[in-house]
Motif scaffolding. Structure first.
Motif, mmCIF file in Angstrom:
data_model
loop_
_atom_site.group_PDB
_atom_site.id
_atom_site.type_symbol
_atom_site.label_atom_id
_atom_site.label_comp_id
_atom_site.label_asym_id
_atom_site.label_seq_id
_atom_site.Cartn_x
_atom_site.Cartn_y
_atom_site.Cartn_z
ATOM 1 N N ASP A 62 -9.495 -2.367 -2.691
ATOM 2 C CA ASP A 62 -8.116 -2.038 -2.307
ATOM 3 C C ASP A 62 -7.715 -0.633 -2.748
ATOM 4 O O ASP A 62 -6.666 -0.131 -2.330
ATOM 5 N N TYR A 63 -8.543 0.022 -3.556
ATOM 6 C CA TYR A 63 -8.112 1.267 -4.192
ATOM 7 C C TYR A 63 -8.944 2.487 -3.824
ATOM 8 O O TYR A 63 -8.576 3.603 -4.172
ATOM 9 N N TYR A 82 -2.257 -0.374 -9.214
ATOM 10 C CA TYR A 82 -2.778 0.819 -8.564
ATOM 11 C C TYR A 82 -3.771 1.500 -9.500
ATOM 12 O O TYR A 82 -3.763 1.282 -10.718
ATOM 13 N N LEU A 83 -4.621 2.326 -8.924
ATOM 14 C CA LEU A 83 -5.555 3.118 -9.711
ATOM 15 C C LEU A 83 -4.836 4.370 -10.216
ATOM 16 O O LEU A 83 -4.188 5.068 -9.431
ATOM 17 N N TYR A 112 -6.969 0.970 -14.036
ATOM 18 C CA TYR A 112 -6.133 0.260 -13.077
ATOM 19 C C TYR A 112 -4.898 -0.229 -13.827
ATOM 20 O O TYR A 112 -5.006 -0.826 -14.909
ATOM 21 N N LYS A 114 -5.197 7.771 -10.816
ATOM 22 C CA LYS A 114 -6.128 8.843 -10.467
ATOM 23 C C LYS A 114 -6.078 9.982 -11.493
ATOM 24 O O LYS A 114 -7.076 10.628 -11.789
ATOM 25 N N TYR A 157 0.822 -1.194 0.000
ATOM 26 C CA TYR A 157 0.000 0.000 0.000
ATOM 27 C C TYR A 157 0.867 1.260 0.000
ATOM 28 O O TYR A 157 1.995 1.259 0.511
ATOM 29 N N THR A 165 -2.732 8.666 -1.969
ATOM 30 C CA THR A 165 -2.238 8.901 -3.325
ATOM 31 C C THR A 165 -0.761 9.255 -3.281
ATOM 32 O O THR A 165 -0.236 9.646 -2.239
ATOM 33 N N TYR A 199 -7.837 -7.219 -10.125
ATOM 34 C CA TYR A 199 -7.736 -6.334 -8.974
ATOM 35 C C TYR A 199 -9.061 -6.349 -8.210
ATOM 36 O O TYR A 199 -10.111 -6.703 -8.747
ATOM 37 N N GLN A 224 -3.192 5.836 -6.874
ATOM 38 C CA GLN A 224 -4.065 5.811 -5.694
ATOM 39 C C GLN A 224 -4.358 4.383 -5.265
ATOM 40 O O GLN A 224 -4.508 3.480 -6.086
ATOM 41 N N ASP A 225 -4.413 4.187 -3.948
ATOM 42 C CA ASP A 225 -5.044 3.004 -3.374
ATOM 43 C C ASP A 225 -5.845 3.474 -2.169
ATOM 44 O O ASP A 225 -5.996 4.681 -1.954
ATOM 45 N N LYS A 226 -6.367 2.562 -1.383
ATOM 46 C CA LYS A 226 -7.252 2.957 -0.294
ATOM 47 C C LYS A 226 -6.538 3.700 0.830
ATOM 48 O O LYS A 226 -7.184 4.298 1.680
#
Length: 315
Positions: free
Chosen positions: A98-99, A17-18, A65, A20, A3, A44, A94, A39-41
């Protein structure tokens, strides 16, 4: 997957990862590169693709993603990823959970508690007004439960708007017990409604960015309009009560330079501003400490507090 909050200078990135944000740019020397935000949860991080024409850089767009390989370095006091390889991944590679950053609290439990405040309102017009949004409007309820309270700064996660609203309502409830000058029904109603404009100001995740309405009007004006429109549909809703409620909404940031069209003129507006400001600042500190190096004491200058922030020593 590692993360983002676990990233450390000198480390490597290898995972999904996303994306963003993605934007092309040019260095001072005229060399093309790409600005990317991953980004993830947990948050960023800024990233760069210094050689976008490399064979290891596949096509992808913002909100895709992507599987990233790269190095973690530091620039201007902040961590940054230099992306060396990237490919767009397919659905099934994915888990969206998680994101998207989420509230640490259960959303349905928070909404149940908020509804207890709604149901506690004695004034029939104010109670009907709250029910227009929080009982009858299914689309609003869905958005309110999952919206963030901000793009950045505080409560910028799924369920953030609900969590912030509930915290403000709790504090206002305490105020009404200590200060008899406050009209409880007016203050609690204002607390519950003070940020409803954010469901239209900020787009849902994963976008979580300002809409056209957000850019042009802002959540304070949007919220006041929503209240006005709903009050008009309630037979016999007193004009004076509508004015006082809307004043609380318009003044809840406290100062003109903080975005409030009006400064607080009612005791309830003052109380709402204090509760809103308290929760915003305490959540900002909470998030700051959560994302800081666990071994650091001084966390650096924070523009929100206009101060160099330090963790409290252990007793």
């Amino acid at each position: 997957m590692k993360y983002i909050k676990e990233f450390r200078e000198g480390g490597r990135v290898a995972g999904v990862y996303l994306c963003k944000h993605r934007q092309s740019a040019v260095t001072k020397n005229g060399k093309a590169y790409e600005n990317v935000i991953l980004q993830d949860k947990t948050g960023t991080i800024d990233a760069k693709i210094w050689d976008p024409n490399s064979s290891g850089i596949d096509e992808f767009d913002a909100l895709d993603y992507i599987d990233v390989m790269g190095d973690i370095n530091s620039f201007a006091g902040s961590l940054q990823v230099s992306i060396r390889r990237v490919r767009k991944v397919s659905e099934g590679e994915y888990d969206p959970a998680d994101y998207l950053p989420c509230s640490r609290y259960n959303i349905e439990d928070m909404y149940t508690e908020l509804m207890k405040y709604v149901n506690s309102i004695q004034n029939p017009c104010l109670k009907q007004l709250l029910e227009v949004f929080f009982v009858r409007d299914e689309a609003f309820i869905k958005s309110f439960k999952t919206s963030s309270a901000a793009k950045t700064v505080h409560h910028g996660f799924v369920g953030g708007l609900l969590e912030h609203t509930l915290s403000v309502a709790r504090m206002c409830q305490f105020y009404t017990r200590v200060y008899p000058v406050l009209n409880r029904d007016l203050l609690i109603t204002a607390a519950i409604l003070h940020d409803i404009g954010k469901v239209r100001e900020i787009a849902q995740f994963p976008v979580n960015d300002y809409t056209d309405d957000g850019q042009l009007l802002g959540h304070i004006m949007i919220g006041a309009e929503m209240i006005h429109d709903a009050a008009r549909e309630i037979e016999g809703f007193p004009q004076q009560l509508e004015k006082e409620l809307k004043h609380c909404i318009l003044a809840h940031h406290g100062e003109l330079e903080y975005g409030s069209p009006k400064k607080p003129a009612l005791a309830e507006a003052v109380a709402l501003n204090l509760a809103d400001n308290t929760d915003a600042k305490m959540e900002t500190l909470t998030e700051l400490f959560e994302h800081a190096d666990p071994h650091a004491e001084w966390l650096g200058y924070n523009r929100f507090f206009e101060s160099n922030i330090r963790k409290t020593g252990e007793l």
